[in-house]
Design an enzyme around this catalytic site. Structure first.
Site, mmCIF file in Angstrom:
data_model
loop_
_atom_site.group_PDB
_atom_site.id
_atom_site.type_symbol
_atom_site.label_atom_id
_atom_site.label_comp_id
_atom_site.label_asym_id
_atom_site.label_seq_id
_atom_site.Cartn_x
_atom_site.Cartn_y
_atom_site.Cartn_z
ATOM 1 C CG HIS A 1 14.674 55.153 -13.465
ATOM 2 N ND1 HIS A 1 15.548 56.093 -12.980
ATOM 3 C CD2 HIS A 1 15.105 53.956 -13.006
ATOM 4 C CE1 HIS A 1 16.474 55.498 -12.252
ATOM 5 N NE2 HIS A 1 16.236 54.201 -12.261
ATOM 6 N NE ARG A 2 15.768 54.681 -8.915
ATOM 7 C CZ ARG A 2 16.934 55.125 -8.494
ATOM 8 N NH1 ARG A 2 17.012 56.192 -7.712
ATOM 9 N NH2 ARG A 2 18.053 54.522 -8.832
ATOM 10 C CG HIS B 1 17.130 52.897 -5.481
ATOM 11 N ND1 HIS B 1 18.383 53.121 -4.949
ATOM 12 C CD2 HIS B 1 17.338 52.340 -6.702
ATOM 13 C CE1 HIS B 1 19.302 52.725 -5.800
ATOM 14 N NE2 HIS B 1 18.694 52.241 -6.881
ATOM 15 C CG ASP C 1 15.198 59.598 -14.516
ATOM 16 O OD1 ASP C 1 14.876 58.521 -13.991
ATOM 17 O OD2 ASP C 1 16.356 60.061 -14.474
ATOM 18 C CD GLU D 1 16.713 47.100 -9.908
ATOM 19 O OE1 GLU D 1 17.915 47.014 -9.633
ATOM 20 O OE2 GLU D 1 16.245 47.992 -10.656
ATOM 21 C CG ASP E 1 14.172 50.462 -7.216
ATOM 22 O OD1 ASP E 1 14.830 49.764 -7.998
ATOM 23 O OD2 ASP E 1 13.969 51.692 -7.405
ATOM 24 C CE LYS F 1 18.165 48.593 -6.023
ATOM 25 N NZ LYS F 1 18.432 48.973 -7.442
ATOM 26 C CD GLU G 1 13.123 50.696 -11.922
ATOM 27 O OE1 GLU G 1 14.009 50.041 -11.357
ATOM 28 O OE2 GLU G 1 12.881 51.898 -11.633
#
Length: 240
Positions: free
Chosen positions: A6-7, A48, A229, A107, A35, A109, A33
């Site tokens: 995640h990120r 993000h 995470d 992703e 953003d 946003k 992943e």
């Protein structure tokens, strides 16, 4: 079950930076992943929030900066002094570094405030050659439909918040016409929902899973991937 950082490995390094992405690889993640936001000069910044305030030493909306201006900001010190000087990445640089080396879950946003972002992302991915392990996701199903219409070979995912733990059959059928994946908050998932998505030939991701017990339960329900995470908490298996 795919392990999606995640990120990046955001528990260990500042989110959406190369430090976090490299840590994710080190810890065995199968996917990163990240953003993206459109910049003033039409580039795609990996960040993000729509503002730089939370994760950099700057202030203001991402869309008011050029990519070169964003790259002058410190995107690491907020997390730890040891990451001072970490930069906001350009999606093009991320794709060049990781394309076909590790899965990427990109992703969108906010397509409503960033017209043309679907085409900008699709153009970059298409230039390198689409990969089954480069997926674009969004809460905005319309953005994924637009991307599919422009670049049908790029896999899409729709992020969903189901009402009362249910997803109408018609909605799943509609989404399956332009997306290969659905992604849901893990607390809203059930084995029934996963089976329903699978029956429409879609794979299912769960977010954000930071507990091993939750991961084991989801795996027993045949989840296709978990976004976390802590990628080192889970075992990576297979390809998308």
């Amino acid at each position: 079950m795919h392990i999606i950082a995640h990120r990046g490995a955001s528990a260990y390094a500042p989110e959406n930076t190369f430090a976090a992405f490299e840590k994710a690889r080190e810890l065995g993640a199968g996917f990163i992943e990240l953003d993206v936001q459109l910049t003033k000069d039409g580039k795609l910044a990996v960040i993000h929030d729509d503002k730089v305030d939370r994760t950099t030493n700057g202030t203001g909306f991402v869309r008011h900066f050029t990519m070169k201006e964003l790259e002058t900001l410190d995107a690491g010190s907020w997390f730890s002094p040891s990451f001072q000087g970490e930069k906001i990445p350009d999606l093009e640089a991320v794709l060049h570094k990781y394309h076909n080396k590790i899965g990427l879950l990109i992703e969108i946003k906010s397509s409503k405030t960033q017209p043309g972002i679907e085409k900008a992302i699709g153009r970059l991915i298409d230039r390198l050659g689409p990969s089954a392990n480069t997926i674009v996701q969004s809460f905005d199903a319309g953005a994924i439909m637009t991307l599919h219409n422009l670049y049908p070979s790029i896999p899409g995912a729709v992020l969903i918040r189901p009402r009362f733990g249910m997803l109408p059959y018609g909605r799943l059928r509609h989404i399956s016409s332009f997306a290969r994946y659905v992604s849901l908050k893990h607390t809203m998932l059930s084995s029934f929902l996963i089976k329903s998505a699978h029956s429409h030939d879609m794979k299912v991701f769960a977010w954000t899973v930071n507990g091993r017990k939750t991961g084991r339960r989801l795996q027993s329900w045949n989840i296709d991937g978990i976004i976390t995470d802590y990628p080192d908490y889970f075992k990576k298996e297979g390809k998308a």
